[in-house]
Design an enzyme around this catalytic site. Structure first.
Site, PDB file in Angstrom:
ATOM      1  N   GLU A 228      42.202  41.517  31.500  1.00 16.55           N
ATOM      2  CA  GLU A 228      41.850  42.662  32.359  1.00 16.55           C
ATOM      3  C   GLU A 228      40.816  42.138  33.340  1.00 16.55           C
ATOM      4  OE1 GLU A 228      43.112  45.595  32.308  1.00 16.55           O
ATOM      5  OE2 GLU A 228      44.043  45.785  30.347  1.00 16.55           O
ATOM      6  N   CYS A 262      35.570  48.008  37.585  1.00 18.85           N
ATOM      7  CA  CYS A 262      36.757  47.275  38.050  1.00 18.85           C
ATOM      8  C   CYS A 262      37.683  48.199  38.826  1.00 18.85           C
ATOM      9  CB  CYS A 262      37.478  46.664  36.866  1.00 18.85           C
ATOM     10  SG  CYS A 262      37.808  47.846  35.571  1.00 18.85           S
TER      11      CYS A 262
HETATM   12  P1  NAP Z   1      32.340  37.585  33.779  1.00 25.67           P
HETATM   13  O1  NAP Z   1      31.242  36.810  34.343  1.00 25.67           O
HETATM   14  O2  NAP Z   1      33.702  37.040  33.869  1.00 25.67           O
HETATM   15  O3  NAP Z   1      31.954  37.867  32.240  1.00 25.67           O
HETATM   16  C1  NAP Z   1      32.815  38.582  31.374  1.00 25.67           C
HETATM   17  C2  NAP Z   1      32.749  37.955  30.002  1.00 25.67           C
HETATM   18  O4  NAP Z   1      33.372  36.673  30.062  1.00 25.67           O
HETATM   19  C3  NAP Z   1      31.332  37.714  29.504  1.00 25.67           C
HETATM   20  O5  NAP Z   1      31.310  37.915  28.118  1.00 25.67           O
HETATM   21  C4  NAP Z   1      31.091  36.269  29.853  1.00 25.67           C
HETATM   22  O6  NAP Z   1      30.117  35.665  29.038  1.00 25.67           O
HETATM   23  C5  NAP Z   1      32.465  35.674  29.582  1.00 25.67           C
HETATM   24  N1  NAP Z   1      32.763  34.464  30.325  1.00 25.67           N
HETATM   25  C6  NAP Z   1      32.366  34.123  31.574  1.00 25.67           C
HETATM   26  N2  NAP Z   1      32.884  32.922  31.911  1.00 25.67           N
HETATM   27  C7  NAP Z   1      33.617  32.500  30.869  1.00 25.67           C
HETATM   28  C8  NAP Z   1      34.397  31.337  30.589  1.00 25.67           C
HETATM   29  N3  NAP Z   1      34.544  30.368  31.494  1.00 25.67           N
HETATM   30  N4  NAP Z   1      35.011  31.238  29.394  1.00 25.67           N
HETATM   31  C9  NAP Z   1      34.894  32.212  28.484  1.00 25.67           C
HETATM   32  N5  NAP Z   1      34.182  33.325  28.662  1.00 25.67           N
HETATM   33  C10 NAP Z   1      33.545  33.481  29.840  1.00 25.67           C
HETATM   34  O7  NAP Z   1      32.421  39.023  34.401  1.00 25.67           O
HETATM   35  P2  NAP Z   1      31.259  40.068  34.594  1.00 25.67           P
HETATM   36  O8  NAP Z   1      30.458  39.668  35.787  1.00 25.67           O
HETATM   37  O9  NAP Z   1      30.541  40.278  33.318  1.00 25.67           O
HETATM   38  O10 NAP Z   1      32.101  41.402  34.881  1.00 25.67           O
HETATM   39  C11 NAP Z   1      32.529  41.732  36.142  1.00 25.67           C
HETATM   40  C12 NAP Z   1      33.987  41.398  36.357  1.00 25.67           C
HETATM   41  O11 NAP Z   1      34.778  41.992  35.340  1.00 25.67           O
HETATM   42  C13 NAP Z   1      34.486  41.990  37.646  1.00 25.67           C
HETATM   43  O12 NAP Z   1      35.363  41.090  38.273  1.00 25.67           O
HETATM   44  C14 NAP Z   1      35.241  43.223  37.186  1.00 25.67           C
HETATM   45  O13 NAP Z   1      36.188  43.710  38.101  1.00 25.67           O
HETATM   46  C15 NAP Z   1      35.832  42.746  35.912  1.00 25.67           C
HETATM   47  N6  NAP Z   1      36.175  43.893  35.041  1.00 25.67           N
HETATM   48  C16 NAP Z   1      37.493  44.159  34.834  1.00 25.67           C
HETATM   49  C17 NAP Z   1      37.864  45.260  34.067  1.00 25.67           C
HETATM   50  C18 NAP Z   1      39.315  45.589  33.797  1.00 25.67           C
HETATM   51  O14 NAP Z   1      39.579  46.379  32.898  1.00 25.67           O
HETATM   52  N7  NAP Z   1      40.263  45.039  34.512  1.00 25.67           N
HETATM   53  C19 NAP Z   1      36.875  46.055  33.498  1.00 25.67           C
HETATM   54  C20 NAP Z   1      35.541  45.747  33.743  1.00 25.67           C
HETATM   55  C21 NAP Z   1      35.211  44.643  34.518  1.00 25.67           C
HETATM   56  P3  NAP Z   1      28.624  35.416  29.593  1.00 25.67           P
HETATM   57  O15 NAP Z   1      28.027  36.751  29.893  1.00 25.67           O
HETATM   58  O16 NAP Z   1      27.963  34.732  28.467  1.00 25.67           O
HETATM   59  O17 NAP Z   1      28.751  34.569  30.810  1.00 25.67           O
END
Ligand code: NAP
Length: 454
Positions: A228, A262
């Site tokens: 997602e 999102c």
């Molecule tokens: P993020 O930086 O990708 O972090 C999300 C999760 O992934 C965190 O637990 C993060 O851990 C982990 N993570 C980051 N890089 C990783 C990697 N290389 N390998 C494994 N895990 C990794 O995203 P965010 O800034 O928290 O959230 C915002 C994004 O999420 C936006 O793009 C938003 O649109 C999207 N989102 C999508 C939905 C949906 O349902 N489609 C819902 C909500 C949000 P750490 O915190 O430890 O880095």
């Protein structure tokens, strides 16, 4: 290594947690692997009863959990309370509907009896974001645990208190130890967990780079994954829209959760005939969004969740202004201490400008002017993302016709895009694959097993 819980409204450090080392992590994975056969063999009605308990615990502890959310990631307290309530709803929904969604399906074939049985996959890892720190997790956990899977949560590093509170809710509800665990690990340890033989599938809600990394690791280990990811939802305003209603919804749809959703409306694609009037009225409504303490019930605009995210958003805005976008309102960090950014609108955004091509994850709306309906659809579909979209028109048949042409996972007519336990949720294109919620969500992490008997 440590994880810090920091109040984004003040910059105050609330608590510091040590992250786990490999030995500690392996011990927890082992405990989860050991509980798995017992949990999957527990009758589904018992699992549903426990999920109803979880809903009860959430409702009883609503105010305390909401305060944890607000202090740790900054959203308005009323929104945090609503989030906890929605988590209770999704637990009750799957407790009620789970047995029906997973009931055996008898199929006529050359057997004397043949059927599909839906059986749990095993231990499922959920990598989750901070923006709806309880809701994102419960919408994974409720269906997964009801289906008989064991859940592992790797939450975002800035919400460790929420991660521990969720584990505690399941414990208090009476779930056996280790059926749901929060792993206190950094992102760099996720690949190892996905590759571990004791883990069977992974779901990630987060950014595109994180999605690429998790999907690659899942592919390498031949494990099921659901993603997602980000979105840049179109909000198409046609010339016959009811502007009064549309603008109210435009403000909610873009600025709810300080724009960090999102499925927030991110691209306001407005047909030229009504563009001037829309922008002026939208600007006047956005001007009301004054920043304040998220614990104060009257605050209209809360801080963003982290200072670095605020600074990153401002960079995208500055680059877009340099490339020709026009600032209608805002477009700068607030002078307030804390991670605040002004409620902003960028107009005349065109292809090639970063605000057009990238996701803006904060309180910045962009307006793109379209010649007519066909042009608006073409602009909406030109995005790499395909999460949600909405169409605003007083002609609902026209709205449905446009909605069917949008390349996204859900399209709403005269309503802001939202998630609902009864309706499938997920994206296409760079917004990911797989579905959460509804019957579709609970079937992502089960083995649809054929049984054939003569
Ligand atoms: P993020 O930086 O990708 O972090 C999300 C999760 O992934 C965190 O637990 C993060 O851990 C982990 N993570 C980051 N890089 C990783 C990697 N290389 N390998 C494994 N895990 C990794 O995203 P965010 O800034 O928290 O959230 C915002 C994004 O999420 C936006 O793009 C938003 O649109 C999207 N989102 C999508 C939905 C949906 O349902 N489609 C819902 C909500 C949000 P750490 O915190 O430890 O880095």
């Amino acid at each position: 290594m440590t994880m810090r819980s920091i109040n984004p409204a003040t910059g105050e450090t609330l608590s510091i947690f040590d992250t786990w080392d490999e030995v500690h992590l392996s011990g927890v994975l082992q405990s989860c692997a050991e509980i798995r056969p017992q949990w999957s063999a527990t009758p589904i009605q018992e699992r549903c009863d426990l999920m109803r308990n979880a809903a009860r615990v959430l409702r009883q502890r609503r105010d305390e959990l909401a305060t944890t959310i607000t202090r740790e990631m900054g959203k308005r307290i009323a929104d945090a309370r609503a989030e906890v309530g929605k988590c209770a709803d999704v637990c009750e929904y799957y407790a009620e509907m789970g047995p029906d969604f997973l009931a055996d399906e008898l199929i006529e074939s050359d057997a004397s009896r043949s059927l599909v049985a839906y059986q749990p996959m095993g231990v499922v890892l959920a990598v989750m974001p901070w923006n709806f720190p309880l809701w994102q997790v419960f919408r994974f956990a409720a269906p997964s645990l009801v289906a008989g899977n064991v859940g592992l949560l790797k939450h975002a590093s800035n919400v460790p208190q929420c991660a521990l509170a969720i584990e505690d809710v399941f414990r208090e509800a009476g779930f056996p130890e280790n059926v749901f665990r929060s792993l206190m690990i950094p992102a760099s340890m996720v690949a190892g967990v996905i590759g571990d033989n004791r883990v069977h599938a992974v779901t990630l809600t987060g950014s595109e780079p994180a999605g690429v990394s998790v999907a690659s690791q899942a592919g390498k280990s031949l494990k099921k994954s659901v993603l997602e990811l980000g979105g840049s939802d179109a909000f198409i305003v046609l010339e016959d829209a009811d502007l009064e209603h549309t603008i109210k919804q435009a403000v909610s749809s873009r600025f709810l959760n300080t724009g960090q959703s999102c499925i927030a409306a991110k691209r306001f694609i407005v047909v030229e005939k009504v563009a001037e009037e829309f922008v002026e009225r939208f600007r006047n409504a956005v001007a009301e969004l004054k920043p304040g303490d998220p614990m104060d019930e009257n605050t209209r605009l809360a801080p963003m969740a982290r200072h670095d995210l605020r600074d990153e958003l401002h960079k995208q805005v500055l680059t877009s202004l340099q490339a020709g976008a026009v600032a209608v309102i805002g477009c700068a960090p607030e002078s307030h201490p804390g991670a605040y950014y002004q409620a902003s609108i960028l107009d005349h955004v065109k292809p090639g400008i970063s605000a057009y091509d990238e996701e803006l994850f904060g309180p910045v709306a962009i307006v793109i002017r379209a010649k007519d309906e066909a042009d608006a659809i073409q602009i909406a579909n030109s995005s790499r993302f395909g999460l949600g979209g909405s169409v605003w028109t007083q002609d609902s048949e026209r709205g449905e016709r446009v909605a069917r042409q949008l390349e996204c996972g859900c399209a709403f007519v005269n309503g802001m895009v939202k998630s609902d336990p009864r309706l499938p949720f997920g994206g296409v294109k760079a917004s990911g694959y797989g579905r959460e919620l509804s019957r579709h969500g609970i079937r992502e992490f089960v083995n649809a097993k054929t049984i054939w008997i003569r």
